[in-house]
Write a protein that holds these residues in place. Structure first.
Motif, PDB file in Angstrom:
ATOM      1  N   LEU A  20       0.839  -1.212   0.000  1.00 33.32           N
ATOM      2  CA  LEU A  20       0.000   0.000   0.000  1.00 33.32           C
ATOM      3  C   LEU A  20       0.868   1.254   0.000  1.00 33.32           C
ATOM      4  CD1 LEU A  20      -2.573  -1.742   0.713  1.00 33.32           C
ATOM      5  CD2 LEU A  20      -3.292   0.231   2.055  1.00 33.32           C
ATOM      6  N   GLU A  21       1.909   1.227   0.818  1.00 34.48           N
ATOM      7  CA  GLU A  21       2.808   2.396   0.888  1.00 34.48           C
ATOM      8  C   GLU A  21       3.464   2.655  -0.470  1.00 34.48           C
ATOM      9  OE1 GLU A  21       4.029   1.939   5.620  1.00 34.48           O
ATOM     10  OE2 GLU A  21       5.468   1.427   4.053  1.00 34.48           O
ATOM     11  N   GLY A 122      -4.011   0.935   5.908  1.00 37.09           N
ATOM     12  CA  GLY A 122      -4.223   2.300   5.430  1.00 37.09           C
ATOM     13  C   GLY A 122      -2.900   2.997   5.207  1.00 37.09           C
ATOM     14  N   ALA A 123      -2.813   3.761   4.113  1.00 38.49           N
ATOM     15  CA  ALA A 123      -1.606   4.564   3.838  1.00 38.49           C
ATOM     16  C   ALA A 123      -2.051   5.931   3.330  1.00 38.49           C
ATOM     17  CB  ALA A 123      -0.726   3.876   2.803  1.00 38.49           C
ATOM     18  N   VAL A 124      -1.508   6.969   3.932  1.00 41.15           N
ATOM     19  CA  VAL A 124      -1.780   8.355   3.523  1.00 41.15           C
ATOM     20  C   VAL A 124      -0.423   8.991   3.277  1.00 41.15           C
ATOM     21  CG1 VAL A 124      -2.642  10.603   4.299  1.00 41.15           C
ATOM     22  CG2 VAL A 124      -3.948   8.523   4.821  1.00 41.15           C
ATOM     23  N   TYR A 125      -0.195   9.448   2.039  1.00 39.82           N
ATOM     24  CA  TYR A 125       1.139   9.967   1.697  1.00 39.82           C
ATOM     25  C   TYR A 125       1.059  11.431   1.281  1.00 39.82           C
ATOM     26  CZ  TYR A 125       5.722  10.433  -0.461  1.00 39.82           C
ATOM     27  OH  TYR A 125       6.997  10.855  -0.778  1.00 39.82           O
ATOM     28  N   MET A 132       4.897   9.621   5.081  1.00 41.10           N
ATOM     29  CA  MET A 132       4.051   8.445   4.875  1.00 41.10           C
ATOM     30  C   MET A 132       3.438   8.044   6.222  1.00 41.10           C
ATOM     31  SD  MET A 132       2.903   6.076   2.825  1.00 41.10           S
ATOM     32  CE  MET A 132       3.988   6.061   1.388  1.00 41.10           C
ATOM     33  N   PHE A 133       2.149   8.283   6.350  1.00 43.84           N
ATOM     34  CA  PHE A 133       1.391   7.838   7.520  1.00 43.84           C
ATOM     35  C   PHE A 133       0.792   6.482   7.141  1.00 43.84           C
ATOM     36  CE2 PHE A 133       1.260  12.453   7.367  1.00 43.84           C
ATOM     37  CZ  PHE A 133       1.521  12.840   8.663  1.00 43.84           C
ATOM     38  N   ALA A 141       0.362   2.525  14.394  1.00 44.85           N
ATOM     39  CA  ALA A 141       0.445   3.467  13.275  1.00 44.85           C
ATOM     40  C   ALA A 141       1.843   4.055  13.239  1.00 44.85           C
ATOM     41  CB  ALA A 141      -0.578   4.585  13.461  1.00 44.85           C
ATOM     42  N   HIS A 142       2.269   4.417  12.039  1.00 46.16           N
ATOM     43  CA  HIS A 142       3.630   4.941  11.873  1.00 46.16           C
ATOM     44  C   HIS A 142       3.656   6.137  10.933  1.00 46.16           C
ATOM     45  CE1 HIS A 142       4.292   0.853  13.361  1.00 46.16           C
ATOM     46  NE2 HIS A 142       5.409   1.357  13.882  1.00 46.16           N
ATOM     47  N   LEU A 143       4.642   6.996  11.154  1.00 45.39           N
ATOM     48  CA  LEU A 143       4.960   8.070  10.217  1.00 45.39           C
ATOM     49  C   LEU A 143       6.409   7.864   9.807  1.00 45.39           C
ATOM     50  CD1 LEU A 143       4.994  10.726   8.722  1.00 45.39           C
ATOM     51  CD2 LEU A 143       5.035  11.945  10.902  1.00 45.39           C
ATOM     52  N   ASN A 144       6.601   7.482   8.549  1.00 45.47           N
ATOM     53  CA  ASN A 144       7.955   7.152   8.068  1.00 45.47           C
ATOM     54  C   ASN A 144       8.683   6.237   9.063  1.00 45.47           C
ATOM     55  OD1 ASN A 144       7.377   8.829   5.961  1.00 45.47           O
ATOM     56  ND2 ASN A 144       8.684  10.507   6.634  1.00 45.47           N
ATOM     57  N   ALA A 145       8.019   5.170   9.467  1.00 48.05           N
ATOM     58  CA  ALA A 145       8.557   4.144  10.376  1.00 48.05           C
ATOM     59  C   ALA A 145       8.612   4.549  11.845  1.00 48.05           C
ATOM     60  CB  ALA A 145       9.937   3.671   9.913  1.00 48.05           C
TER      61      ALA A 145
END
Ligand code: IPD
Ligand code: CA
Length: 269
Positions: A20-21, A122-125, A132-133, A141-145
């Motif tokens: 997805l990312e 889910g991926a929000v870029y 990358m959320f 949940a992660h933001l850029n890992a």
């Protein structure tokens, strides 16, 4: 050994969060490459815009996903519902189109995948900030890992909130101005970024303490709602019910303590 039928799920061709990312990043490049170019801007409503880049990004995503996972049902902003199968994809190819059309660098791609009746990935870029959320249900949940966590702010007077307004706000009531006025007088501020997906992701990242909005569509918040949940937010509709993806769609995302306070303000007479 007794024969045990293999579960159907074991036959399913399930996507990974990494996939997805990668899709969100590739669609984000389309947005980034087209940013600040001249756009062919069409009106879907009086103030509801769409550009050729929304269509280009959506076409890319539908084709890439359809080839890799033919068993896909799409719920996508520009082409509506198509396909059928065990996987449901919620796609906003460009969330923040009004910003994009005006050259304001606040927009993103949003992709969610659901199966067995639940949003799973889910991926929000955000291509302008390379942020990358993402989230996988049950795995955080992660933001850029980097792992994400909502704030512990429990008082409205210490909170910074975010919201948005529906495209029919000129003519339809409720249009959120009443709620905006209430919260503006009780908090440190209420922001309006222009991208519902980023609004909910910013709650996940602790940048905002709470987000509410009415009259949204599933592609706006399917991915970011999961990301906020996985970061510890309570995510409901404005009545406090857990199903925030069924119409009439509205969303309230905040840490559990603030969520209760926001819900009380939203539902006061
Ligand atoms: C819009 C944005 C905006 C929200 C609107 C949405 P779009 O999505 O998320 O912040 O207030 O309700 O429709 O049209 O830019 O994809
Ligand atoms: Ca959009």
């Amino acid at each position: 050994m007794p024969f045990r039928p293999t579960k159907k799920k074991e036959f399913m061709n399930l996507p990974s969060l990494f996939e997805l990312e990668s899709l969100a990043r590739a669609a984000g490049k389309i947005l980034h490459d087209g940013y600040e170019q001249d756009h062919d801007v069409q009106l879907k409503g009086v103030i509801d815009l769409v550009t050729e880049i929304d269509h280009k990004s959506e076409k890319f995503l539908l084709e890439a996903i359809g080839q890799r996972w033919p068993e896909s049902h799409f719920v996508a902003e520009e082409s509506g519902e198509s396909g059928s199968g065990d996987l449901t994809w919620y796609i906003d190819p460009l969330d923040g189109t009004v910003n994009y059309a005006h050259g304001v660098p606040v927009f993103c791609v949003s992709i969610a995948c659901a199966w067995d009746g639940q949003t799973r990935l889910g991926a929000v870029y955000d291509p302008m900030r390379d942020e990358m959320f993402s989230a996988e249900r049950g795995r955080g949940a992660h933001l850029n890992a980097r792992p994400l966590k909502v704030t512990r702010v429990a008082e409205l007077a210490k909170s910074l909130l975010v919201t948005g307004f529906p495209y029919d706000m000129w003519t339809v009531v409720p249009n959120n101005l009443e709620y905006f006025g209430r919260f503006a007088r009780m908090t440190q501020g209420v922001r309006r970024l222009g991208s519902a997906a980023l609004d909910a992701c910013y709650v996940a990242a602790g940048r905002f303490d709470g987000f509410w909005e009415l009259s949204l569509k599933p592609w706006d918040v399917a991915a970011a709602g999961l990301i906020a949940e996985e970061a510890g937010a309570l995510v409901t509709n404005l009545k406090g019910e857990p199903d925030y993806l069924s119409p009439p769609l509205s969303i309230l995302a905040a840490g559990p303590l603030l969520h209760e306070k926001m819900l009380a303000v939203l539902n006061q007479a």
